[in-house]
Design an enzyme around this catalytic site. Structure first.
Site, PDB file in Angstrom:
ATOM      1  N   CYS A 138      -5.013   2.457  -3.561  1.00  0.00           N
ATOM      2  CA  CYS A 138      -3.573   3.044  -2.697  1.00  0.00           C
ATOM      3  C   CYS A 138      -2.345   2.040  -3.200  1.00  0.00           C
ATOM      4  CB  CYS A 138      -3.673   3.138  -1.529  1.00  0.00           C
ATOM      5  SG  CYS A 138      -4.768   4.742  -1.261  1.00  0.00           S
ATOM      6  N   HIS A 165       0.848  -1.128   0.105  1.00  0.00           N
ATOM      7  CA  HIS A 165      -0.178  -0.199   0.069  1.00  0.00           C
ATOM      8  C   HIS A 165       1.039   1.130   0.056  1.00  0.00           C
ATOM      9  CE1 HIS A 165      -2.703   3.125   1.944  1.00  0.00           C
ATOM     10  NE2 HIS A 165      -3.670   2.151   1.746  1.00  0.00           N
ATOM     11  N   ASP A 216       3.305  -4.051   7.935  1.00  0.00           N
ATOM     12  CA  ASP A 216       2.212  -3.053   7.793  1.00  0.00           C
ATOM     13  C   ASP A 216       1.057  -4.261   8.197  1.00  0.00           C
ATOM     14  OD1 ASP A 216       0.116  -1.698   7.090  1.00  0.00           O
ATOM     15  OD2 ASP A 216       0.748  -1.316   4.976  1.00  0.00           O
ATOM     16  N   GLN A 238      -4.043  -4.618   7.349  1.00  0.00           N
ATOM     17  CA  GLN A 238      -5.132  -5.705   6.896  1.00  0.00           C
ATOM     18  C   GLN A 238      -5.322  -7.183   7.768  1.00  0.00           C
ATOM     19  OE1 GLN A 238      -7.836  -5.046   5.206  1.00  0.00           O
ATOM     20  NE2 GLN A 238      -6.947  -3.133   4.222  1.00  0.00           N
ATOM     21  N   LYS A 282     -10.106  -0.135  11.133  1.00  0.00           N
ATOM     22  CA  LYS A 282     -10.142  -1.295  10.298  1.00  0.00           C
ATOM     23  C   LYS A 282     -10.505  -2.628  11.025  1.00  0.00           C
ATOM     24  CE  LYS A 282      -7.004   0.237   6.721  1.00  0.00           C
ATOM     25  NZ  LYS A 282      -7.953   0.646   5.518  1.00  0.00           N
TER      26      LYS A 282
HETATM   27  N1  PLP Z   1      -1.771  -0.383   4.735  1.00  0.00           N
HETATM   28  C1  PLP Z   1      -2.351  -1.234   4.227  1.00  0.00           C
HETATM   29  C2  PLP Z   1      -2.268  -2.437   3.900  1.00  0.00           C
HETATM   30  C3  PLP Z   1      -3.883  -0.621   4.048  1.00  0.00           C
HETATM   31  O1  PLP Z   1      -4.835  -1.418   3.743  1.00  0.00           O
HETATM   32  C4  PLP Z   1      -4.227   0.603   4.522  1.00  0.00           C
HETATM   33  C5  PLP Z   1      -5.465   1.136   4.418  1.00  0.00           C
HETATM   34  O2  PLP Z   1      -6.280   1.010   3.311  1.00  0.00           O
HETATM   35  C6  PLP Z   1      -3.148   1.322   5.161  1.00  0.00           C
HETATM   36  C7  PLP Z   1      -1.851   0.934   5.197  1.00  0.00           C
HETATM   37  C8  PLP Z   1      -3.424   2.679   5.703  1.00  0.00           C
HETATM   38  O3  PLP Z   1      -4.161   3.039   6.701  1.00  0.00           O
HETATM   39  P1  PLP Z   1      -4.543   4.182   7.404  1.00  0.00           P
HETATM   40  O4  PLP Z   1      -5.430   4.891   6.057  1.00  0.00           O
HETATM   41  O5  PLP Z   1      -5.736   3.837   8.376  1.00  0.00           O
HETATM   42  O6  PLP Z   1      -3.707   4.811   7.644  1.00  0.00           O
END
Ligand code: PLP
Length: 425
Positions: free
Chosen positions: A382, A139, A216, A219, A242
């Site tokens: 993203c 992402h 990260d 998810q 989430k």
């Molecule tokens: N990393 C992953 C894999 C995500 O799916 C997301 C959000 O969709 C993020 C990072 C970013 O999360 P946040 O928007 O809560 O900072």
């Protein structure tokens, strides 16, 4: 269910109760909604999840009964607010495998948690010629900070490619992760492909070369039982919103030795020990990284989300999502013209199901489904570099959570079939 969860406040997880979907769905007031004459079918959980009544009530209750700024007051409300805020930290530490609560830093979200590491640890430790390893399925939140850091420091960004099936391709891994690797930054679960990555295995390899590892978990933590200590990672980031909690709360887990050695991120109140006009010393962990007034009410309410998930049991939740993902993949694959991305085996993936239609743009798919009350997401999610590897400009993405049922999948499949008929395909 809610009463039971309320009674359990501050008690340890009981888990492993059979899933009662009807009762769970009844806890989410938003799911009752009729939108333009259609019953809402919410399948956009990878973007954000809905909130159970216990979380909504926790926010209301906090503002009605306890609201005050934390840490700095000596009155009842300030002490109570501080206690509740710090209680969530202890709960988070327990939820991710029993780490020291000082290793849990509250941020605004996963994005801010990763940026915190890039701007502090990254600034101090990445030097010219060093290698930062990422994967092709990141992402932007776990990609852009490293692209920028590598540019600034003249470091080299290397990537672990993906296979045709959407797994990490480890065939050349020993050429990618080497003694030059200073950081491995990888997603635990892809927000596009659903792939669950072998974080523990890759961390062990990176550690052999003395690298630092950041995962990260945006998810992953909402859907899998995660134990950061057994993964072996140095940093782990995720977001409350989430996983049934409020927006505006993120978590950075970091190993104490690293956090202690890192400079602070946001400078101001609360993160200092002593300030004179020419000298400043930093507060102890975790305050050093939480300058300014944090998002107190939402952190407090996140505690209720964690209790709720524990009551269901993360193993039960995972089993439910695997069953439903299997059902969804089976039925979606039977629709002519539809192509599903990512691994097929539900043991190796989560309930994020990206798909394209040979004849229709993902935005048109999403708009058509919206007209039937079905919320999915369409776009690059993203993950633009991943999209270009997949050869797509965008995908449609249906993503599942604990309250989704087979009827939701049936509604999606029926609408997609209807859409193809509507467009004469
Ligand atoms: N990393 C992953 C894999 C995500 O799916 C997301 C959000 O969709 C993020 C990072 C970013 O999360 P946040 O928007 O809560 O900072």
């Amino acid at each position: 269910m809610e009463q039971k969860i309320k009674n359990m406040q501050h008690s340890p997880s009981v888990g492993l109760l059979p899933i009662d979907l009807e009762r769970i769905r009844a806890d989410f007031p938003i799911l009752d909604q009729i939108i333009d004459g259609n019953q809402l079918v919410y399948l956009d959980n990878a973007a954000t999840t809905q909130k159970p009544r216990v979380v909504i009530n926790a926010i209301i209750e906090y503002y009605r009964k306890y609201n005050a700024n934390i840490h700095r007051g000596l009155h009842y409300l300030a002490e109570k607010s501080t206690e509740m805020y710090e209680h969530t930290r202890i709960h988070v530490a327990d939820f991710i495998g029993g780490v020291d609560p000082k290793e849990v830093i509250f941020t605004r979200g996963t994005t801010e948690a990763i940026n915190l590491v890039a701007y502090t640890w990254g600034e101090e430790n990445i030097k010219e010629g060093d290698e930062i390893v990422i994967t092709e399925m990141e992402h932007h939140a776990n990609l852009v900070p490293w692209i920028q850091l590598a540019k600034k420091k003249k470091a080299i960004l290397k990537r672990i490619p993906i296979t045709f099936c959407g797994h990490l391709d480890q065939s050349n891994i020993n050429e990618i992760i080497t003694s030059k690797t200073k950081l491995l930054a990888l997603t635990h679960m892809s927000n596009v492909l659903g792939t669950i990555n072998p974080v523990a295995e890759l961390t062990a390899l990176a550690k052999k070369h003395g690298a630092v590892v950041l995962a990260d978990g945006a998810q992953a933590v909402p859907h899998l039982k995660v134990d950061v200590k057994s993964l072996g990672v140095d940093f782990y980031a995720f977001s409350s919103h989430k996983m049934l909690g409020p927006t505006g709360v993120g978590i950075l887990y970091g190993k104490k030795e690293l956090l202690e050695a890192m400079p602070p991120f946001n400078m101001g109140g609360e993160m200092i020990r002593e300030v004179s006009f020419d000298h400043v010393t930093w507060a102890e962990l975790p305050n050093k990284f939480e300058g300014g007034t944090p998002n107190i009410a939402d952190v407090v309410a996140f505690d209720a989300a964690l209790h709720y998930l524990e009551e269901i049991g993360m193993d039960n939740l995972r089993q439910h999502e695997m069953d439903l993902t299997k059902y969804a993949i089976e039925h979606l694959s039977a629709i002519p013209g539809l192509e599903i991305q990512g691994p097929r085996e539900v043991e190796q993936r989560g309930g994020v199901i990206s798909f394209t239609d040979n004849d229709l743009h993902p935005h048109d798919i999403s708009t058509f489904l919206d007209s039937k009350g079905i919320a999915i997401r369409a776009g690059h999610h993203c993950a633009q570099p991943l999209m270009s590897i997949l050869g797509k400009i965008a995908t449609a993405r249906a993503s599942l959570y604990i309250y989704n049922n087979e009827a939701d999948i049936d509604a999606l499949v029926k609408a997609l079939k209807g859409m193809r008929r509507y467009f004469g395909l």
